[in-house]
Design a protein around this motif. Structure first.
Motif, PDB file in Angstrom:
ATOM      1  N   MET A 106       0.848  -1.201   0.000  1.00  0.00           N
ATOM      2  CA  MET A 106       0.000   0.000   0.000  1.00  0.00           C
ATOM      3  C   MET A 106       0.882   1.249   0.000  1.00  0.00           C
ATOM      4  SD  MET A 106      -3.305  -1.062   0.429  1.00  0.00           S
ATOM      5  CE  MET A 106      -4.434  -0.301   1.593  1.00  0.00           C
ATOM      6  N   SER A 107       0.535   2.198  -0.863  1.00  0.00           N
ATOM      7  CA  SER A 107       1.265   3.466  -0.878  1.00  0.00           C
ATOM      8  C   SER A 107       0.281   4.621  -0.957  1.00  0.00           C
ATOM      9  CB  SER A 107       2.198   3.538  -2.086  1.00  0.00           C
ATOM     10  OG  SER A 107       3.099   2.478  -2.065  1.00  0.00           O
ATOM     11  N   GLN A 108       0.806   5.794  -0.723  1.00  0.00           N
ATOM     12  CA  GLN A 108      -0.014   7.005  -0.822  1.00  0.00           C
ATOM     13  C   GLN A 108       0.156   7.619  -2.200  1.00  0.00           C
ATOM     14  OE1 GLN A 108       0.452  10.012   2.149  1.00  0.00           O
ATOM     15  NE2 GLN A 108      -1.364   9.155   3.135  1.00  0.00           N
ATOM     16  N   TYR A 109      -0.943   8.051  -2.781  1.00  0.00           N
ATOM     17  CA  TYR A 109      -0.886   8.656  -4.106  1.00  0.00           C
ATOM     18  C   TYR A 109      -1.742   9.914  -4.145  1.00  0.00           C
ATOM     19  CZ  TYR A 109       0.717   3.996  -5.564  1.00  0.00           C
ATOM     20  OH  TYR A 109       1.397   2.816  -5.698  1.00  0.00           O
ATOM     21  N   THR A 110      -1.216  10.955  -4.788  1.00  0.00           N
ATOM     22  CA  THR A 110      -2.083  12.064  -5.179  1.00  0.00           C
ATOM     23  C   THR A 110      -2.780  11.635  -6.465  1.00  0.00           C
ATOM     24  OG1 THR A 110      -0.359  13.055  -6.520  1.00  0.00           O
ATOM     25  CG2 THR A 110      -0.503  13.791  -4.208  1.00  0.00           C
ATOM     26  N   LEU A 111      -3.709  12.446  -6.961  1.00  0.00           N
ATOM     27  CA  LEU A 111      -4.430  12.069  -8.185  1.00  0.00           C
ATOM     28  C   LEU A 111      -3.470  11.953  -9.376  1.00  0.00           C
ATOM     29  CD1 LEU A 111      -7.973  13.360  -9.082  1.00  0.00           C
ATOM     30  CD2 LEU A 111      -6.354  12.725 -10.855  1.00  0.00           C
ATOM     31  N   ILE A 112      -2.552  12.903  -9.487  1.00  0.00           N
ATOM     32  CA  ILE A 112      -1.616  12.846 -10.618  1.00  0.00           C
ATOM     33  C   ILE A 112      -0.682  11.637 -10.490  1.00  0.00           C
ATOM     34  CG2 ILE A 112       0.115  14.448  -9.599  1.00  0.00           C
ATOM     35  CD1 ILE A 112      -0.896  14.444 -13.283  1.00  0.00           C
TER      36      ILE A 112
END
Lengths: 325, 357
Positions: free
Chosen positions: A1-7
């Protein structure tokens, strides 16, 4: 699991599918070494090479027309148009050819391409960089129009769009490209197309919105809840075709309907959603259907754009009007 | 000041308008144009003309829709089809029946399409060729994608794309030439300059001395040929296609021809075109030019011509019969192939159509 912004989610989806499917190619202006002006294609050329992550000459009709040619040969092109304001040069190709290749040839050829573009206002960009003209595309038979509103939905819907066997216009709300992060697994799991997502359950009022405007819509819903107005919030997501079942079931429950979008009002997708509710959900309604949208003006330059875009306050006022009707 | 680049455009013609050949026999043989091959060309062009004449007659009697005649362009269009290999991809405009017929599209399919039935573009043989392209020159951009696919897969295949003199004024034409040059793609652009874009003559289309020179700007090897000279068409197309296949990059051929008919059956060229110009153009047309040459050489006789014509007409007649005997599709066919899987929203409208709602 990782964190992502929309871009980052867009980048992750492109990266995943380029690795998973050899027939996927990415093309557009500055998508190579530069990684796209918003970095949607960051590092993809390094990883997948210049042949599959293609810097094209500066020619939008070519980008779309070339994608059609590639698609008829079995490739799955994902073409980037740098801003939606420049997509009109590609419009003829998309409308006259991509949308009807399957139909015109009775299925002999098809056009499994994605036309990606950042859209919408609120980032203080120059002229032609802030419009929301999704309705123009939504009018056209034979295509899908998809707009994500969060990093996870951007990831899942873009994967679905690339895998879809028909042409998809994928419009990315650039105002929230970096507004928030979401945690999800980069496992290649797509979300379904052709359906809405109910983001908030409620019993008093249905609010349908899409893209960046869901930020204001959700904020307004929270504040309205404190005032005792319980909103159901639906992310339309699939601009074409519209999942009317979800909307009509919600309106049947709440009896009130508001549609929020930042596009100009006349002939908008808000108008189409309103027409669906008027045509098939009239007997559920306690109040008129309201459209909270941009104005029928040219999208103003940055000094006035905050007055053009629907605000949280405006959505709340509209909600109160509906409750008091 | 120094000159940093210099360009020129060559024009080639071997069989002139009076059917004199300006090429030695050895060169002709080397190009593969032995008597049998030239007779084959002649028969193909006869067939195309017979098809075209019948198509106009079918439109006049209400049995097909608006139809764009290819009268006068038989040499270049036939040569494209005959010099391409089956594995290549053809990207037509809408006046390219001759090429499609050479590629394997059946006459039955062509009548179906112009008769208003989409099944006509579901080619049973040349399955990867694109359908007729009615908007002007947009097919040039498709050819970039098709050729890019060949290049990515390292396949020795060629895309051949056709547009008209009017098409060379379109943005898509320039965008495609620029990209073809940039990537050195295996494409042959054929500009069939028939002198008229509906009512606008070549002179009003561009101030350029040749349309071929537009290719130079894109870095594409470009030349002009007599498009009514079957021999020049064959030799120069073969060379361009071979070059593209070998990886030597794209080329453009401007084939000078003449639209002897109206733009379509919905047009009346006498409103804007000089009768004398038309009469002169008839003197240069490709079919009689080749016929006279073959007669002169003794490879053709009047009796043979008559036999060939009867054979062509019989083939056309058979196709017309099979076309007219084809049952129309069910009205629900318009909903088919819109998407691979029909979305619910469309299913509902299909039900409405079926229930006449």
């Amino acid at each position: 699991m990782s964190q992502y912004t929309l871009i980052e989610a867009v980048n992750a989806a492109l990266d995943y599918e380029l690795a998973a499917d050899e027939s996927v190619v990415v093309l557009g202006e500055d998508v190579g070494a530069n990684g796209g002006v918003f970095r949607a294609t960051d590092k993809l050329q390094t990883r997948f090479g210049e042949d599959r992550v293609i810097d094209t000459p500066l020619a939008e009709s070519l980008i779309c027309g070339m994608s059609i040619g590639l698609a008829t040969q079995g490739f799955k092109p994902v073409a980037e148009i740098q801003f939606m304001g420049f997509i009109y040069a590609a419009f003829d190709q998309f409308i006259c050819h991509a949308s009807r290749m399957r139909n015109r040839t009775r299925g002999r050829l098809s056009c499994p391409m994605v036309l990606r573009a950042p859209f919408g206002g609120g980032i203080h960009a120059p002229e032609h960089h802030s419009e929301s003209t999704e309705a123009i595309f939504a009018h056209v038979p034979g295509i899908r129009v998809v707009i994500p509103s969060s990093p996870a939905r951007a990831y899942g819907l873009l994967l679905a769009a690339i895998r879809d066997p028909d042409p998809v216009v994928f419009l990315e709300p650039k105002r929230i490209y970096r507004a928030q992060s979401e945690t999800f697994e980069n496992n290649g799991e797509a979300l379904p197309l052709d359906v809405c997502f109910t983001l908030r359950q409620g019993s008093d009022l249905t609010i349908v919105s899409w893209g960046a405007m869901l930020q204001e819509t959700l904020q307004a819903s929270e504040q309205l809840a404190q005032m005792g107005i319980d909103c159901e919030v639906i992310d339309l997501a699939s601009i074409k075709p519209i999942d009317k079942k979800t909307i009509l079931e919600s309106v049947e429950k709440t009896g009130r309907c508001m549609i929020v979008c930042e596009a100009a009002k006349s002939g908008s997708v808000a108008s189409e959603a309103a027409a669906i509710v008027a045509e098939e959900g009239l007997t559920s309604l306690f109040a008129p259907i309201l459209r909270v949208t941009g104005y029928d003006t040219v999208m103003p330059l940055l000094k006035l754009e905050q007055h053009y875009l629907p605000s949280t306050e405006k959505i709340m006022q509209a909600a109160k009007r509906l409750m008091e009707f | 000041m120094i000159t940093v680049a210099k360009f020129s455009i060559n024009f080639s013609q071997y069989l002139d308008a009076d059917s004199n050949l300006h090429l030695d026999n050895q060169a002709l043989t080397q190009a593969g144009l032995d008597p049998a091959r030239l007779l084959d060309y002649y028969q193909a062009m006869l067939l195309v003309r017979s098809y075209d004449t019948k198509a106009i007659a079918l439109q006049r009697t209400g049995r097909i829709g608006t139809y764009p005649s290819c009268l006068g362009q038989e040499a270049i269009s036939t040569a494209i089809g005959k010099t391409m290999q089956a594995c290549d991809v053809f990207l037509p405009g809408y006046r390219d029946a001759a090429t499609l017929l050479m590629r394997g599209t059946t006459m039955h399919e062509l009548f179906l399409y112009w008769g208003g039935d989409e099944r006509g573009m579901d080619f049973s043989h040349n399955k990867e060729d694109l359908p007729y392209n009615v908007p002007i020159a947009s097919q040039c951009c498709h050819s970039i994608g098709v050729a890019y696919a060949f290049k990515l897969r390292k396949q020795p295949r060629v895309a051949v794309v056709v547009c008209g003199d009017g098409g060379t004024s379109e943005g898509d034409f320039y965008e495609a030439l620029n990209a073809a040059g940039t990537w050195q793609l295996p494409i042959v652009f054929v500009v069939i300059n028939n002198q008229w874009a509906i009512s606008v003559p070549r002179a009003k289309q561009s101030y350029c001395q040749t349309l071929a020179q537009k290719g130079i700007a894109g870095g594409v090897a470009s030349e002009q040929i007599d498009g009514n000279d079957t021999i020049a068409c064959h030799i120069h197309l073969q060379r361009a296609i071979d070059n593209a296949r070998k990886g030597n990059g794209p080329s453009l051929i401007e084939a000078i021809s003449y639209r002897l008919g109206d733009h379509t059956t919905a047009d009346d060229a006498s409103r804007y075109r000089d009768q004398e110009e038309l009469a002169n153009a008839w003197k240069k047309e490709p079919l009689v030019r080749l016929e006279k040459y073959l007669l002169k050489r003794g490879d053709l006789t009047d009796a043979k011509i008559e036999t060939f014509k009867q054979q062509a007409n019989a083939q056309v007649k058979q196709s017309v019969e099979s076309y007219l005997a084809t049952p129309a599709q069910d009205k629900s066919a318009m909903f088919e192939y819109m998407y691979e899987t029909m979305p619910d929203a469309l299913k509902e409208q299909l039900d409405q159509l079926n229930q006449n709602k």
